[in-house]
Design an enzyme around this catalytic site. Structure first.
Site, PDB file in Angstrom:
ATOM      1  N   LYS A 144     -31.016 -32.371 -89.768  1.00 43.97           N
ATOM      2  CA  LYS A 144     -31.523 -33.322 -90.939  1.00 43.97           C
ATOM      3  C   LYS A 144     -30.759 -34.458 -90.662  1.00 43.97           C
ATOM      4  O   LYS A 144     -31.358 -35.550 -90.989  1.00 43.97           O
ATOM      5  CB  LYS A 144     -31.165 -32.583 -92.114  1.00 43.97           C
ATOM      6  CG  LYS A 144     -31.296 -33.418 -93.370  1.00 43.97           C
ATOM      7  CD  LYS A 144     -31.080 -32.743 -94.719  1.00 43.97           C
ATOM      8  CE  LYS A 144     -30.443 -33.502 -95.932  1.00 43.97           C
ATOM      9  NZ  LYS A 144     -29.290 -34.179 -96.175  1.00 43.97           N
ATOM     10  N   ASN A 145     -29.309 -34.396 -90.870  1.00 46.56           N
ATOM     11  CA  ASN A 145     -28.504 -35.635 -91.142  1.00 46.56           C
ATOM     12  C   ASN A 145     -28.529 -36.515 -89.881  1.00 46.56           C
ATOM     13  O   ASN A 145     -28.156 -37.663 -90.150  1.00 46.56           O
ATOM     14  CB  ASN A 145     -27.086 -35.366 -91.734  1.00 46.56           C
ATOM     15  CG  ASN A 145     -27.010 -34.841 -92.989  1.00 46.56           C
ATOM     16  OD1 ASN A 145     -28.169 -34.969 -93.760  1.00 46.56           O
ATOM     17  ND2 ASN A 145     -26.237 -34.295 -93.583  1.00 46.56           N
TER      18      ASN A 145
ATOM     19  N   CYS B 107     -28.649 -35.733-103.520  1.00 46.69           N
ATOM     20  CA  CYS B 107     -27.850 -34.669-104.499  1.00 46.69           C
ATOM     21  C   CYS B 107     -26.866 -35.139-105.428  1.00 46.69           C
ATOM     22  O   CYS B 107     -26.079 -36.290-105.065  1.00 46.69           O
ATOM     23  CB  CYS B 107     -27.076 -33.854-103.679  1.00 46.69           C
ATOM     24  SG  CYS B 107     -28.553 -32.812-102.493  1.00 46.69           S
TER      25      CYS B 107
ATOM     26  N   ARG C 149     -21.158 -41.457-106.378  1.00 48.66           N
ATOM     27  CA  ARG C 149     -21.321 -41.454-105.013  1.00 48.66           C
ATOM     28  C   ARG C 149     -21.576 -42.965-104.773  1.00 48.66           C
ATOM     29  O   ARG C 149     -22.588 -43.630-104.346  1.00 48.66           O
ATOM     30  CB  ARG C 149     -22.693 -40.857-104.540  1.00 48.66           C
ATOM     31  CG  ARG C 149     -22.531 -39.234-104.580  1.00 48.66           C
ATOM     32  CD  ARG C 149     -23.758 -38.683-104.075  1.00 48.66           C
ATOM     33  NE  ARG C 149     -23.789 -38.420-102.503  1.00 48.66           N
ATOM     34  CZ  ARG C 149     -24.741 -37.976-101.892  1.00 48.66           C
ATOM     35  NH1 ARG C 149     -25.780 -37.315-102.351  1.00 48.66           N
ATOM     36  NH2 ARG C 149     -24.742 -37.810-100.459  1.00 48.66           N
TER      37      ARG C 149
ATOM     38  N   ASP D 190     -20.671 -29.589 -96.749  1.00 51.57           N
ATOM     39  CA  ASP D 190     -22.212 -29.052 -96.811  1.00 51.57           C
ATOM     40  C   ASP D 190     -22.287 -27.667 -96.613  1.00 51.57           C
ATOM     41  O   ASP D 190     -23.395 -26.696 -96.507  1.00 51.57           O
ATOM     42  CB  ASP D 190     -23.208 -29.851 -95.790  1.00 51.57           C
ATOM     43  CG  ASP D 190     -23.092 -31.312 -96.355  1.00 51.57           C
ATOM     44  OD1 ASP D 190     -22.811 -31.578 -97.514  1.00 51.57           O
ATOM     45  OD2 ASP D 190     -23.655 -32.450 -95.684  1.00 51.57           O
TER      46      ASP D 190
ATOM     47  N   ARG E 276     -35.945 -29.848 -99.216  1.00 50.71           N
ATOM     48  CA  ARG E 276     -35.600 -31.416 -98.320  1.00 50.71           C
ATOM     49  C   ARG E 276     -34.719 -30.981 -97.263  1.00 50.71           C
ATOM     50  O   ARG E 276     -34.683 -32.059 -96.367  1.00 50.71           O
ATOM     51  CB  ARG E 276     -34.511 -32.105 -99.676  1.00 50.71           C
ATOM     52  CG  ARG E 276     -35.168 -32.604-100.804  1.00 50.71           C
ATOM     53  CD  ARG E 276     -34.163 -33.507-101.468  1.00 50.71           C
ATOM     54  NE  ARG E 276     -33.255 -33.957-100.550  1.00 50.71           N
ATOM     55  CZ  ARG E 276     -31.875 -33.889-100.694  1.00 50.71           C
ATOM     56  NH1 ARG E 276     -31.367 -33.349-101.556  1.00 50.71           N
ATOM     57  NH2 ARG E 276     -30.937 -34.504 -99.724  1.00 50.71           N
TER      58      ARG E 276
END
Ligand code: EPU
Length: 475
Positions: free
Chosen positions: A65-66, A160, A165, A350, A442
């Site tokens: 994903k990232n 999230c 952040r 994560d 997601r």
């Protein structure tokens, strides 16, 4: 739609591929309206788990994903078609592809895991506010648009909620590369002096993954050379650099704490395959460790998994490497351990809630120290509903292992917290329900299908609209 596309479509249809991905934006008149996983309607679903069964079989890990959420915006820098393989079918990817379509890109789904993105005719325009706000990774459009057009307007990102952040390092870097940067009406706006970014020396105050990737995107087509120091070293940073290099960029040092980018005039189209998802693989490894059993986790890069494997072994799992697979088994008791989350190659933040779920059932008291985010502990309240003994003190969670967890309703508060709740539910006796699963979808492709195929009793139920947010006796 040409004949080739019609043929591909028929094959995709018969393979059960989520066809809405193909049509959204590019063919609005087509008369299908399937249930969309993740993006729309997901808050009307919940997962029901009957726990306490060991897991056996084989699970295939999807693309990272990232990495995908950096590489898709990176296609904006390329003139010509980019064929991107091993794309995960997750809602964050769908959102980014939709945004690219909106900017004028041509996006074609080639098969279940391959997409072709051609941004030759992409337009310089603001990213739509609602779409950009929905995900964190929309901030990569800032670097990519600055690189391509010398100008960008992108909504401040969502994502999230882990407390504060900040994105100061991104903005500081854009300014160092010659852009005038301001935040206005919920948008980040930047414009390069003379319409092109200029190579520069940047020192990051914190080794931010997002800032490292964003500044790489902004510097690839800059005039001159950029050196970024104190960069993050995560595998997806190396993957983004490899993607850009394969399209003609000149980036060295990705994976170390100093990256050098010699600006080039143009990137050309090409083909690239995204690396497997370290966190998705780790999540399944943690699930087997918690629930017991033996599972082959396929399509992994074992080197990327070492930081996770080491902890699971301390906790009583056996992990055997076989090519691009890891065989994970756990039959004996779970042992306590301490974990501190850090930047790569440390234990990833994560994986924090997932490892916490395992430790809830370990012999003795474990301590998890969160080393990246201010507040990643909202999952703890939900775990307590299952009977977990877990206390939070600042950035530390103290977990006193219990003999058994008992199923209960939980609400996913973010992506990895939701994954942790699934693991806790699988290891618990009885029935658990997880609501707000849009967070999970997601970032995890077909998590229900993948877990079911290794013996988990987990299914999705639709919650009728008036019941949204309530817990029912489904199951
Ligand atoms: N930070 C700053 N200033 C900045 C940027 C970051 O102070 O300008 C701080 C943050 O507050 C945090 C630390 O630096 O304390 C690390 O933040 P980073 O920028 O590395 O995180 P990110 O890029 O926003 C990505 C992943 C997250 C993952 C973190 C850390 C994406 C889209 N997101 O976020 O992934 O937790 O790196 O590895 O790549 C997830 O996949 O569930 C997820 C949240």
């Amino acid at each position: 739609m040409d004949r080739w596309e019609m043929g591909s479509l028929a094959r995709l249809w018969s393979s059960g591929f989520p066809l809405y991905r193909f049509f959204r934006g590019s063919c609005p008149s087509f008369p299908i309206k399937p249930v969309l996983p993740g993006v729309r309607g997901a808050d009307l679903k919940k997962y029901v788990i009957h726990g306490g069964r060991p897991l056996y079989g084989k699970v295939e890990v999807s693309g990272a994903k990232n990495a995908a959420v950096g590489i898709i915006p990176a296609a904006l820098l390329v003139e010509g078609p980019c064929r991107i393989e091993n794309i995960p079918a997750i809602s964050d990817v769908d959102l980014l592809l939709d945004i690219l379509r909106d900017l004028g890109a041509r996006v074609r789904l080639i098969n279940r895991t391959t997409v072709e993105v051609d941004c030759t005719d992409a337009r310089r325009q603001a990213v739509p506010y609602d779409a950009g706000r929905k995900l964190r990774a929309s901030y990569y459009l800032m670097g990519a648009m600055l690189g391509r057009f010398g100008q960008a307007e992108v909504p401040l990102p969502g994502g999230c909620d882990f407390g504060s952040r900040p994105i100061d390092q991104h903005l500081k870097g854009f300014a160092a590369l010659g852009a005038e940067v301001k935040v206005e009406k919920g948008y980040m706006c930047a414009e390069a002096d003379g319409g092109r970014m200029k190579g520069s020396q940047i020192y990051l105050d914190v080794a931010s993954v997002g800032a490292t990737m964003n500044l790489m995107l902004a510097a690839v087509l800059a005039k001159g050379t950029t050196v970024i120091e104190n960069t993050a070293r995560e595998p997806h940073i190396v993957d983004l650099a490899n993607f850009l290099n394969s399209m003609g960029a000149d980036i060295t040092g990705a994976g170390t704490d100093m990256i050098k980018i010699r600006g080039v005039d143009k990137l050309r189209g090409g083909e690239y395959s995204i690396i497997p998802d370290q966190i998705e693989a780790g999540t399944y490894m943690a699930a087997v460790t918690a629930a017991g059993g033996e599972v082959r986790v396929c399509n992994v890069i074992p080197k990327h998994m070492e930081c996770i494997t080491a902890k699971l072994v301390e906790m009583g799992a056996e992990v055997e490497e076989e090519g691009d697979s890891l065989i994970v088994r756990r039959h004996g008791p779970l042992q306590r351990t301490n974990v501190k989350t850090m930047f790569y190659p440390g234990f990833p933040t994560d994986m924090h809630p997932q490892i916490a779920a395992v430790l809830c059932l370990a012999n003795g008291t474990s301590v998890i120290t969160e080393g990246v985010w201010d507040n990643r502990y909202r999952y703890t309240e939900e775990f307590r509903r299952l009977g977990a003994k877990i206390q939070v003190d600042g950035k530390i969670a103290i977990i006193e292992g219990v003999e058994k967890l008992t199923g209960a309703p939980m609400e996913a508060c973010d992506l990895r917290a939701g994954a942790g709740m699934i693991i806790a539910g699988l290891a618990a006796q009885g029935t658990s329900e997880i609501s707000n699963v849009k967070h999970i979808e997601r970032g995890y492709e077909d998590i229900i299908g993948k877990l079911s195929r290794i013996g988990a009793d987990i299914r999705v139920v639709e919650v009728p609209d008036p019941e949204r947010g309530k817990v029912s006796a489904a199951g």
